[in-house]
Design a protein around this motif. Structure first.
Motif, PDB file in Angstrom:
ATOM      1  N   TYR A   1       5.675   6.060  -9.538  1.00  0.00           N
ATOM      2  CA  TYR A   1       6.209   6.345  -8.229  1.00  0.00           C
ATOM      3  C   TYR A   1       6.807   5.122  -7.450  1.00  0.00           C
ATOM      4  CZ  TYR A   1       4.767  11.229  -8.922  1.00  0.00           C
ATOM      5  OH  TYR A   1       4.631  12.411  -9.594  1.00  0.00           O
ATOM      6  N   THR A   2       7.995   5.333  -7.055  1.00  0.00           N
ATOM      7  CA  THR A   2       8.579   4.066  -5.993  1.00  0.00           C
ATOM      8  C   THR A   2       7.706   4.329  -4.969  1.00  0.00           C
ATOM      9  OG1 THR A   2      10.329   5.562  -5.187  1.00  0.00           O
ATOM     10  CG2 THR A   2      10.972   4.288  -7.065  1.00  0.00           C
TER      11      THR A   2
ATOM     12  N   SER B   1       8.323   9.784  -2.144  1.00  0.00           N
ATOM     13  CA  SER B   1       7.599  10.012  -3.300  1.00  0.00           C
ATOM     14  C   SER B   1       6.414  11.018  -3.169  1.00  0.00           C
ATOM     15  CB  SER B   1       7.096   8.626  -3.980  1.00  0.00           C
ATOM     16  OG  SER B   1       8.335   7.765  -4.277  1.00  0.00           O
TER      17      SER B   1
END
Length: 136
Positions: A18-19, A24
Motif C-alpha cells: 500500500y502507498t 490506503s
C-alpha cells in the motif's frame, strides 16, 4: 530429544503493498474483510479489518518513509488468521499506551490487544513487521 514442530500449512495467503497515504487504510480494511469472509471466516471479518486498519494506520503515522510502500500480508492456516504490516522504521517499536480522555490518538494497540489472541513485533528485511493473530 524433542522432535521439531512441523510447519503449519498455509491455506490462504494474500500480500499487497500500500502507498503511505491515509486513503490506503479504508481500501485495505475493505479488502481484508472481503478476503477473510471469502476464506470462510465471516465471523472474524469485522475484527480482522479493524485490527488491520489500526496496524496500517500506525505504520503510516510512525513507520513510513516517503516513497516506500507498506507491505501487508494476511495468512490463514488451520489454526490462525495472521495479519502482518511491515514498515522501514525498525527503530520505532510500538507499545501500548494509555491515552488521556481528550487525546485523538493512542488507542490503536489497545484495540488490537483486545481483539486479537496475540500480537507482536519482529524484525524483517528493511525494518519491522507488526503482526496480530486470531485463533480459529
Amino acid at each position: 530429544m524433542e522432535r521439531p514442530q512441523e510447519p503449519i500449512p498455509v491455506r490462504y495467503l494474500d500480500r499487497l503493498n500500500y502507498t503511505p497515504y491515509p486513503g490506503s487504510v479504508p481500501i485495505a480494511r475493505k479488502r481484508t474483510a472481503r478476503l477473510v469472509g471469502e476464506w470462510g471466516h465471516k465471523e472474524l471479518a469485522g475484527d480482522a479489518a479493524l485490527v488491520l486498519a489500526e496496524l496500517l494506520t500506525n505504520a503510516l503515522l510512525h513507520g513510513s518513509l516517503k516513497g516506500q510502500l507498506i507491505p501487508v500480508q494476511l495468512t490463514l492456516t488451520a489454526r490462525a488468521l495472521r495479519i502482518g504490516v511491515a514498515d522501514p522504521r525498525g527503530d520505532r517499536v510500538p507499545s501500548i499506551r494509555i491515552a488521556a480522555d481528550g487525546d485523538q490518538f493512542g488507542r490503536g494497540l489497545l484495540i488490537v490487544d483486545s481483539l486479537a489472541a496475540r500480537w507482536g513485533v519482529r524484525p524483517c528485511t528493511g525494518g519491522k513487521e507488526v503482526w496480530a493473530e486470531f485463533d480459529l
